[in-house]
Design a protein around this motif. Structure first.
Motif, PDB file in Angstrom:
ATOM      1  N   GLY A   1       0.694  -1.126  -0.073  1.00  0.00           N
ATOM      2  CA  GLY A   1      -0.062  -0.052  -0.084  1.00  0.00           C
ATOM      3  C   GLY A   1       0.703   1.241   0.057  1.00  0.00           C
ATOM      4  N   MET A   2       2.019   0.931   0.513  1.00  0.00           N
ATOM      5  CA  MET A   2       2.937   2.520   0.350  1.00  0.00           C
ATOM      6  C   MET A   2       4.341   2.020   0.952  1.00  0.00           C
ATOM      7  SD  MET A   2       2.053   4.568   4.033  1.00  0.00           S
ATOM      8  CE  MET A   2       3.131   5.752   3.356  1.00  0.00           C
ATOM      9  N   ASP A   3       5.270   3.130   0.487  1.00  0.00           N
ATOM     10  CA  ASP A   3       6.708   3.033   0.920  1.00  0.00           C
ATOM     11  C   ASP A   3       6.788   2.928   2.421  1.00  0.00           C
ATOM     12  OD1 ASP A   3       7.245   2.606  -1.844  1.00  0.00           O
ATOM     13  OD2 ASP A   3       7.618   4.597  -1.907  1.00  0.00           O
ATOM     14  N   HIS A   4       7.264   2.056   3.038  1.00  0.00           N
ATOM     15  CA  HIS A   4       7.577   2.144   4.521  1.00  0.00           C
ATOM     16  C   HIS A   4       8.652   1.069   4.794  1.00  0.00           C
ATOM     17  CE1 HIS A   4       4.415  -0.797   4.056  1.00  0.00           C
ATOM     18  NE2 HIS A   4       5.042  -1.693   5.017  1.00  0.00           N
ATOM     19  N   SER A   5       9.607   1.326   5.875  1.00  0.00           N
ATOM     20  CA  SER A   5      10.541   0.592   6.183  1.00  0.00           C
ATOM     21  C   SER A   5       9.952  -0.756   6.730  1.00  0.00           C
ATOM     22  CB  SER A   5      11.574   1.269   7.145  1.00  0.00           C
ATOM     23  OG  SER A   5      10.863   1.727   8.406  1.00  0.00           O
ATOM     24  N   ALA A   6      10.677  -1.733   6.770  1.00  0.00           N
ATOM     25  CA  ALA A   6      10.261  -3.218   7.073  1.00  0.00           C
ATOM     26  C   ALA A   6      10.069  -2.988   8.488  1.00  0.00           C
ATOM     27  CB  ALA A   6      11.340  -4.077   7.066  1.00  0.00           C
ATOM     28  N   GLY A   7       8.681  -3.869   8.802  1.00  0.00           N
ATOM     29  CA  GLY A   7       8.400  -4.114  10.314  1.00  0.00           C
ATOM     30  C   GLY A   7       7.405  -2.835  10.745  1.00  0.00           C
ATOM     31  N   SER A   8       7.331  -1.792   9.888  1.00  0.00           N
ATOM     32  CA  SER A   8       6.587  -0.327  10.579  1.00  0.00           C
ATOM     33  C   SER A   8       5.103  -0.788  10.133  1.00  0.00           C
ATOM     34  CB  SER A   8       7.118   0.724   9.890  1.00  0.00           C
ATOM     35  OG  SER A   8       6.768   0.758   8.587  1.00  0.00           O
ATOM     36  N   GLY A   9       4.790  -1.677   9.064  1.00  0.00           N
ATOM     37  CA  GLY A   9       3.442  -1.764   8.945  1.00  0.00           C
ATOM     38  C   GLY A   9       2.881  -0.421   8.135  1.00  0.00           C
TER      39      GLY A   9
ATOM     40  N   LYS B   1      -3.265  -0.682  13.385  1.00  0.00           N
ATOM     41  CA  LYS B   1      -3.032  -1.151  14.889  1.00  0.00           C
ATOM     42  C   LYS B   1      -2.897  -2.512  15.150  1.00  0.00           C
ATOM     43  CE  LYS B   1      -4.193   3.231  15.589  1.00  0.00           C
ATOM     44  NZ  LYS B   1      -3.071   3.877  15.920  1.00  0.00           N
ATOM     45  N   ASN B   2      -2.060  -2.921  16.159  1.00  0.00           N
ATOM     46  CA  ASN B   2      -1.762  -4.213  16.334  1.00  0.00           C
ATOM     47  C   ASN B   2      -2.736  -4.937  17.216  1.00  0.00           C
ATOM     48  OD1 ASN B   2      -1.130  -3.509  19.003  1.00  0.00           O
ATOM     49  ND2 ASN B   2       1.004  -3.086  18.601  1.00  0.00           N
ATOM     50  N   GLY B   3      -2.533  -6.431  17.234  1.00  0.00           N
ATOM     51  CA  GLY B   3      -3.459  -7.106  18.018  1.00  0.00           C
ATOM     52  C   GLY B   3      -3.768  -6.591  19.551  1.00  0.00           C
ATOM     53  N   SER B   4      -2.732  -5.931  20.137  1.00  0.00           N
ATOM     54  CA  SER B   4      -2.747  -5.619  21.353  1.00  0.00           C
ATOM     55  C   SER B   4      -3.631  -4.507  21.540  1.00  0.00           C
ATOM     56  CB  SER B   4      -1.289  -5.392  22.128  1.00  0.00           C
ATOM     57  OG  SER B   4      -1.445  -4.582  23.304  1.00  0.00           O
ATOM     58  N   ASP B   5      -3.501  -3.113  20.584  1.00  0.00           N
ATOM     59  CA  ASP B   5      -4.106  -2.213  20.386  1.00  0.00           C
ATOM     60  C   ASP B   5      -5.645  -2.582  20.477  1.00  0.00           C
ATOM     61  OD1 ASP B   5      -2.030  -0.685  20.661  1.00  0.00           O
ATOM     62  OD2 ASP B   5      -1.762  -0.626  18.482  1.00  0.00           O
ATOM     63  N   MET B   6      -6.048  -3.325  19.411  1.00  0.00           N
ATOM     64  CA  MET B   6      -7.485  -3.947  19.236  1.00  0.00           C
ATOM     65  C   MET B   6      -7.968  -4.438  20.261  1.00  0.00           C
ATOM     66  SD  MET B   6      -8.171  -2.528  16.178  1.00  0.00           S
ATOM     67  CE  MET B   6      -9.659  -3.571  15.851  1.00  0.00           C
ATOM     68  N   ASP B   7      -7.220  -5.287  21.018  1.00  0.00           N
ATOM     69  CA  ASP B   7      -7.803  -6.099  22.296  1.00  0.00           C
ATOM     70  C   ASP B   7      -7.949  -4.844  23.376  1.00  0.00           C
ATOM     71  OD1 ASP B   7      -7.517  -8.468  20.972  1.00  0.00           O
ATOM     72  OD2 ASP B   7      -5.472  -8.773  21.987  1.00  0.00           O
ATOM     73  N   ASP B   8      -7.176  -4.167  23.503  1.00  0.00           N
ATOM     74  CA  ASP B   8      -7.434  -2.968  24.463  1.00  0.00           C
ATOM     75  C   ASP B   8      -8.667  -2.383  24.491  1.00  0.00           C
ATOM     76  OD1 ASP B   8      -5.219  -3.844  26.018  1.00  0.00           O
ATOM     77  OD2 ASP B   8      -3.888  -1.929  25.109  1.00  0.00           O
TER      78      ASP B   8
END
Length: 218
Positions: free
Chosen positions: A133-141, A146-153
């Motif tokens: 979807g766009m240029d970004h450095s590896a691992g930044s998403g 949001k990651n799983g922890s964010d969604m759980d919270d």
């Protein structure tokens, strides 16, 4: 006898003149017809060329489409939580509008990818570690995801705590979508995709302002 010959001669000249005029008129009509026919072909060619340009797409269009589907899917997932967790009518209204707008966009984008013979992402493809979807450095998403922890919270929160968390997360999420859409507007080729990107920038920028107001930051 001489008068008869004179009349006959004049009649012959008149006939010849009429014949010549008819021949010239016919030639003129043929020329006009040919000219119009050529013009018709020119218009058809121009139209075909314009259609081909409007339907053409590039790698950026594919990247945008494959990135925006999971991005929208997560926004809808967040919005669905608001129905029975939010305490603010404003938050519930906003969440409902996000669902109504982004659901149809997901279906439209999926149709583009199918017509292009490209992979259509599903919710099971959504990971924040490696997203198109766009240029970004590896691992930044992708931006705003949001990651799983964010969604759980968020799923565990309720009332005013949910409202604040939802608005804060969704502002960041929208800002990411706007960044992706701006990239598409600048580098994409497919008309419907760049048009949708423009709509996303307009709509989500307005919603960011609305959410900041709900947070008391206006």
């Amino acid at each position: 006898m001489r008068r008869t010959r004179t009349l006959t001669h004049r009649a012959a000249l008149t006939a010849a003149t009429v014949t010549a005029a008819l021949v010239l008129a016919a030639c003129g009509n043929d020329s006009s017809s040919d000219s119009g026919h050529t013009g018709g072909h020119g218009s058809a060619s121009s139209s075909t060329s314009a259609d081909a340009t409007a339907g053409a797409h590039n790698a950026q269009d594919v990247s945008f489409a494959q990135g925006m589907i999971p991005h929208h899917q997560q926004a809808i997932e967040m919005a669905e939580l608001a129905a029975d967790r939010a305490s603010s009518a404003g938050v519930k209204s906003l969440a409902s509008r996000i669902e109504e707008a982004q659901g149809p966009e997901i279906r439209t984008i999926g149709g583009w990818l199918t017509s292009w013979g490209e992979h259509v992402p599903t919710s099971s493809d959504s990971t924040t570690e490696s997203m198109p979807g766009m240029d970004h450095s590896a691992g930044s998403g992708m931006p705003g995801m949001k990651n799983g922890s964010d969604m759980d919270d968020l799923a565990k929160a309720s009332g005013t705590d949910f409202d604040t968390m939802f608005l804060t997360m969704m502002i960041d999420h929208h800002e990411g979508a706007v960044a992706m859409a701006i990239t598409e507007k600048g580098k994409g080729m497919y008309g419907p995709a760049t048009s949708m990107a423009d709509d996303i920038v307009t709509a989500q920028t307005a919603e960011i302002a609305e959410m900041n107001k709900l947070l008391g930051k206006s």
